[in-house]
Design a protein around this motif. Structure first.
Motif, PDB file in Angstrom:
ATOM      1  N   VAL A   1      11.022   5.335 -13.907  1.00  0.00           N
ATOM      2  CA  VAL A   1       9.860   4.760 -13.226  1.00  0.00           C
ATOM      3  C   VAL A   1       9.797   3.254 -13.456  1.00  0.00           C
ATOM      4  N   THR A   2      10.011   2.841 -14.714  1.00  0.00           N
ATOM      5  CA  THR A   2       9.992   1.408 -15.020  1.00  0.00           C
ATOM      6  C   THR A   2      11.096   0.676 -14.265  1.00  0.00           C
ATOM      7  N   LEU A   3      12.272   1.282 -14.215  1.00  0.00           N
ATOM      8  CA  LEU A   3      13.392   0.661 -13.512  1.00  0.00           C
ATOM      9  C   LEU A   3      13.109   0.558 -12.016  1.00  0.00           C
ATOM     10  N   GLY A   4      12.511   1.602 -11.432  1.00  0.00           N
ATOM     11  CA  GLY A   4      12.216   1.570 -10.002  1.00  0.00           C
ATOM     12  C   GLY A   4      11.221   0.478  -9.642  1.00  0.00           C
ATOM     13  N   VAL A   5      10.154   0.343 -10.437  1.00  0.00           N
ATOM     14  CA  VAL A   5       9.165  -0.701 -10.157  1.00  0.00           C
ATOM     15  C   VAL A   5       9.777  -2.080 -10.395  1.00  0.00           C
TER      16      VAL A   5
ATOM     17  N   LEU B   1       0.815  -1.206   0.000  1.00  0.00           N
ATOM     18  CA  LEU B   1       0.000   0.000   0.000  1.00  0.00           C
ATOM     19  C   LEU B   1       0.854   1.264   0.000  1.00  0.00           C
ATOM     20  N   GLY B   2       1.982   1.222   0.692  1.00  0.00           N
ATOM     21  CA  GLY B   2       2.819   2.413   0.797  1.00  0.00           C
ATOM     22  C   GLY B   2       3.666   2.709  -0.422  1.00  0.00           C
ATOM     23  N   ILE B   3       3.807   1.752  -1.350  1.00  0.00           N
ATOM     24  CA  ILE B   3       4.689   1.973  -2.496  1.00  0.00           C
ATOM     25  C   ILE B   3       3.955   1.934  -3.830  1.00  0.00           C
TER      26      ILE B   3
ATOM     27  N   THR C   1      12.921  -3.048 -10.065  1.00  0.00           N
ATOM     28  CA  THR C   1      13.820  -3.425  -8.962  1.00  0.00           C
ATOM     29  C   THR C   1      13.022  -3.872  -7.739  1.00  0.00           C
ATOM     30  N   THR C   2      11.896  -3.210  -7.472  1.00  0.00           N
ATOM     31  CA  THR C   2      11.051  -3.633  -6.349  1.00  0.00           C
ATOM     32  C   THR C   2      10.476  -5.017  -6.601  1.00  0.00           C
ATOM     33  N   ILE C   3      10.051  -5.261  -7.842  1.00  0.00           N
ATOM     34  CA  ILE C   3       9.533  -6.588  -8.185  1.00  0.00           C
ATOM     35  C   ILE C   3      10.609  -7.647  -8.009  1.00  0.00           C
ATOM     36  N   MET C   4      11.822  -7.342  -8.449  1.00  0.00           N
ATOM     37  CA  MET C   4      12.918  -8.303  -8.320  1.00  0.00           C
ATOM     38  C   MET C   4      13.272  -8.568  -6.863  1.00  0.00           C
ATOM     39  N   ALA C   5      13.030  -7.583  -5.991  1.00  0.00           N
ATOM     40  CA  ALA C   5      13.317  -7.790  -4.564  1.00  0.00           C
ATOM     41  C   ALA C   5      12.351  -8.794  -3.952  1.00  0.00           C
ATOM     42  N   PHE C   6      11.099  -8.817  -4.430  1.00  0.00           N
ATOM     43  CA  PHE C   6      10.107  -9.741  -3.889  1.00  0.00           C
ATOM     44  C   PHE C   6      10.098 -11.085  -4.610  1.00  0.00           C
ATOM     45  N   ALA C   7      10.618 -11.125  -5.831  1.00  0.00           N
ATOM     46  CA  ALA C   7      10.534 -12.347  -6.640  1.00  0.00           C
ATOM     47  C   ALA C   7      11.170 -13.566  -5.974  1.00  0.00           C
ATOM     48  N   PRO C   8      12.338 -13.462  -5.299  1.00  0.00           N
ATOM     49  CA  PRO C   8      12.934 -14.670  -4.700  1.00  0.00           C
ATOM     50  C   PRO C   8      12.034 -15.358  -3.677  1.00  0.00           C
ATOM     51  N   LEU C   9      11.100 -14.630  -3.069  1.00  0.00           N
ATOM     52  CA  LEU C   9      10.207 -15.270  -2.100  1.00  0.00           C
ATOM     53  C   LEU C   9       9.340 -16.338  -2.752  1.00  0.00           C
ATOM     54  N   ALA C  10       9.111 -16.204  -4.066  1.00  0.00           N
ATOM     55  CA  ALA C  10       8.284 -17.188  -4.772  1.00  0.00           C
ATOM     56  C   ALA C  10       8.983 -18.536  -4.895  1.00  0.00           C
ATOM     57  N   PHE C  11      10.296 -18.574  -4.689  1.00  0.00           N
ATOM     58  CA  PHE C  11      11.062 -19.810  -4.849  1.00  0.00           C
ATOM     59  C   PHE C  11      11.449 -20.417  -3.502  1.00  0.00           C
TER      60      PHE C  11
ATOM     61  N   ALA D   1       1.894  -8.571  -8.730  1.00  0.00           N
ATOM     62  CA  ALA D   1       0.719  -8.288  -9.560  1.00  0.00           C
ATOM     63  C   ALA D   1       0.260  -6.846  -9.390  1.00  0.00           C
ATOM     64  N   ILE D   2       0.213  -6.363  -8.153  1.00  0.00           N
ATOM     65  CA  ILE D   2      -0.237  -4.989  -7.913  1.00  0.00           C
ATOM     66  C   ILE D   2       0.772  -3.985  -8.473  1.00  0.00           C
ATOM     67  N   LEU D   3       2.063  -4.233  -8.294  1.00  0.00           N
ATOM     68  CA  LEU D   3       3.072  -3.321  -8.840  1.00  0.00           C
ATOM     69  C   LEU D   3       3.039  -3.297 -10.358  1.00  0.00           C
ATOM     70  N   PHE D   4       2.790  -4.435 -10.974  1.00  0.00           N
ATOM     71  CA  PHE D   4       2.700  -4.478 -12.441  1.00  0.00           C
ATOM     72  C   PHE D   4       1.526  -3.637 -12.933  1.00  0.00           C
ATOM     73  N   VAL D   5       0.366  -3.798 -12.305  1.00  0.00           N
ATOM     74  CA  VAL D   5      -0.798  -2.998 -12.700  1.00  0.00           C
ATOM     75  C   VAL D   5      -0.539  -1.522 -12.430  1.00  0.00           C
ATOM     76  N   SER D   6       0.130  -1.211 -11.329  1.00  0.00           N
ATOM     77  CA  SER D   6       0.454   0.182 -11.023  1.00  0.00           C
ATOM     78  C   SER D   6       1.354   0.794 -12.095  1.00  0.00           C
ATOM     79  N   LEU D   7       2.321   0.018 -12.582  1.00  0.00           N
ATOM     80  CA  LEU D   7       3.211   0.519 -13.636  1.00  0.00           C
ATOM     81  C   LEU D   7       2.446   0.761 -14.936  1.00  0.00           C
ATOM     82  N   VAL D   8       1.588  -0.181 -15.299  1.00  0.00           N
ATOM     83  CA  VAL D   8       0.781  -0.010 -16.515  1.00  0.00           C
ATOM     84  C   VAL D   8      -0.132   1.203 -16.377  1.00  0.00           C
TER      85      VAL D   8
END
Length: 481
Positions: A214-218, A175-177, A220-230, A248-255
């Motif tokens: 903006v794309t790079l910032g989002v 929510l904060g980002i 990098t945040t996605i990549m920070a959370f991605a390892p949790l999926a594994f 999913a929420i960050l992707f929609v926010s970027l679009v």
């Protein structure tokens, strides 16, 4: 073997499968060869375990029924069906039914917390933007919060995510980002409008300048959370929904910030007029004064004394490392979270009769009642909402699952407290008072008090194994000190 004075544990190395074979187990073999078998000193029969079990609820005899939902059913829907069913049940006089330990209450509280945070966050974002930027831009930028959440949850549901305690935690985190990229795009478009460009040209120019960062910032945040999926194992199954929801929420926010928001900002003029425009001009003047009088001098000083700046940064990093290495900054898997209740698991000595365990449980309940009375006399409100006890069984529950320990020597007592905002004492403080009031019960092997929401088990667990029972007992006594 159950006797009037307690249970006697018998062990035999041979495998037995039915009552006839167990009856032939030798218990004592004398020097002259006489054998006393199990059937000589007791009755052996096949059947269900005849265990003593007593449930007490608010001092009255009770029967506890645990209801689990099917994997494909929702918790809220299951609760609604259950309540509808209970409303239609008619019981004889003197018998009542009540729902206790309702996990959907916790889920509902987390949903309400998330909704309150979302509404409050939306209001703060809108208020902040409308003070510094145009009303139109503030409105469409703030709208990125609900759009991103709704679109992200729709995508997450495709991957099997559902609304639960963990996914709600992920929603609160993101929510904060989620609105950062829309704010950056909107502010840059506003700056281009201030330069005198038309709405369409300002939108195009502002988007081109910040699309890449903006794309790079989002990303990098996605990549920070991605390892949790594994993450593997039981923990991975629990937290796997976090990266799904956040990404999913960050992707929609970027679009939304790169395509939908610019489309709204490219047409029409400004919405801020009259008193609102005057307020915005005053806020903008104050911001400019702060920037020119305070911020710019500080930045110039940091650049001028760059070695001092770098030394201060290095010192801050070193202090953080020292705090971690010396234990001042501790690592915990889950932070202590207060629960609306305190639970006591009572274990008597192995083989203790059921009556002894019952006396211990009743003494613990009376101690909780005395603590409740003292707090009520001091604060004017009683913190205890209800009490319950199960004698003859104790259920150990952790985030990874639960198990039940059945036996005449175990009991579990739970004191449920009123909601935290309705009482003046924390559950951990009630636990301490209750522990002191109970004191040392005769014949107890252990008393475990728990007042936290999450129980992961012992911090350190030691297991001893040896084929010789006497050597094993000696080792355990030596370890116990």
């Amino acid at each position: 073997m159950r006797t009037a004075n307690g249970d006697i544990l018998l062990r035999t190395p041979a495998e037995r499968t039915d009552a006839t074979e167990f009856s032939d187990v030798p218990v004592i073999v004398t020097e002259d060869g006489a054998t006393v078998r199990l059937s000589d000193i007791g009755t052996v029969r096949d059947g269900f375990a005849d265990g003593d079990l007593i449930n007490v609820y608010n001092g009255e005899p009770a029967v506890f029924v645990t209801i689990y939902r099917a994997p494909e059913q929702g918790a809220m829907a299951t609760e609604a069906i259950l309540r509808d069913f209970l409303d239609g049940v008619r019981l004889p006089d003197g018998i009542s039914m009540e729902i206790r330990d309702n996990d959907t209450d916790v889920l509902r509280d987390r949903i309400n917390l998330m909704l309150r945070n979302a509404i409050f966050g939306f209001g703060l974002v809108f208020l902040s933007l409308v003070l510094f930027l145009d009303l139109k831009l503030a409105f469409w930028t703030s709208l990125a919060i609900p759009v991103s959440f709704l679109g992200g949850l729709a995508i997450a549901s495709v991957f099997g995510a559902s609304i639960n305690m963990i996914s709600l935690f992920a929603l609160i985190i993101v929510l904060g980002i989620v609105v950062d990229d829309a704010v950056v795009v909107g502010e840059n478009v506003y700056q281009a409008q201030v330069e005198g460009l038309s709405p369409f040209d300002a939108t195009l120019k502002g988007l081109k300048e910040v699309a890449a960062p903006v794309t790079l910032g989002v990303t990098t945040t996605i990549m920070a959370f991605a390892p949790l999926a594994f993450t593997s194992g039981s923990l991975g199954q629990i937290i796997s929904v976090v990266p799904i929801v956040v990404i999913a929420i960050l992707f929609v926010s970027l679009v939304e910030s790169l395509f939908i928001l610019p489309a709204h900002l490219s047409g029409g003029g400004r919405w801020s007029v009259g008193a609102l425009a005057a307020i915005q001009r005053g806020v903008h003047a104050s911001l400019q004064a702060f920037t020119s009088r305070i911020l710019h001098p500080l930045v110039r000083g940091a650049v001028r004394f760059r070695y001092l700046t770098m030394a201060l940064v290095a010192a801050g990093i070193a202090l953080s490392a020292v705090a971690f290495l010396t234990g001042h900054l501790r690592f915990v898997f889950l932070p202590p979270t207060e629960a609306d209740g305190v639970q006591l698991t009572l274990t008597m000595a192995e083989g203790a009769p059921f009556s002894t365990t019952r006396m211990g449980a009743e003494a613990a309940l009376l101690a909780a009642s005395r603590v409740n009375d003292r707090i009520a006399a001091r604060d004017g409100t009683a913190p205890v909402l209800r009490t319950s006890a199960t004698i003859g069984q104790a259920v150990a529950t952790t985030p990874m699952g639960g198990s039940a320990d059945n036996g005449a020597n175990v009991a579990q007592i739970r004191v449920e407290l009123t909601p935290s905002d309705a009482r003046n004492i924390a559950s951990v403080d009630f636990e301490k008072l209750w522990r002191d009031e109970v004191g040392a019960l005769a014949g107890t092997e252990s008393m475990i008090f728990v007042s936290g929401l999450f129980v992961l088990g012992d911090d350190v667990s030691i297991e001893l194994s040896h084929p010789d029972d006497e050597a094993l007992i000696a080792a355990a006594e030596a370890l116990d000190g």
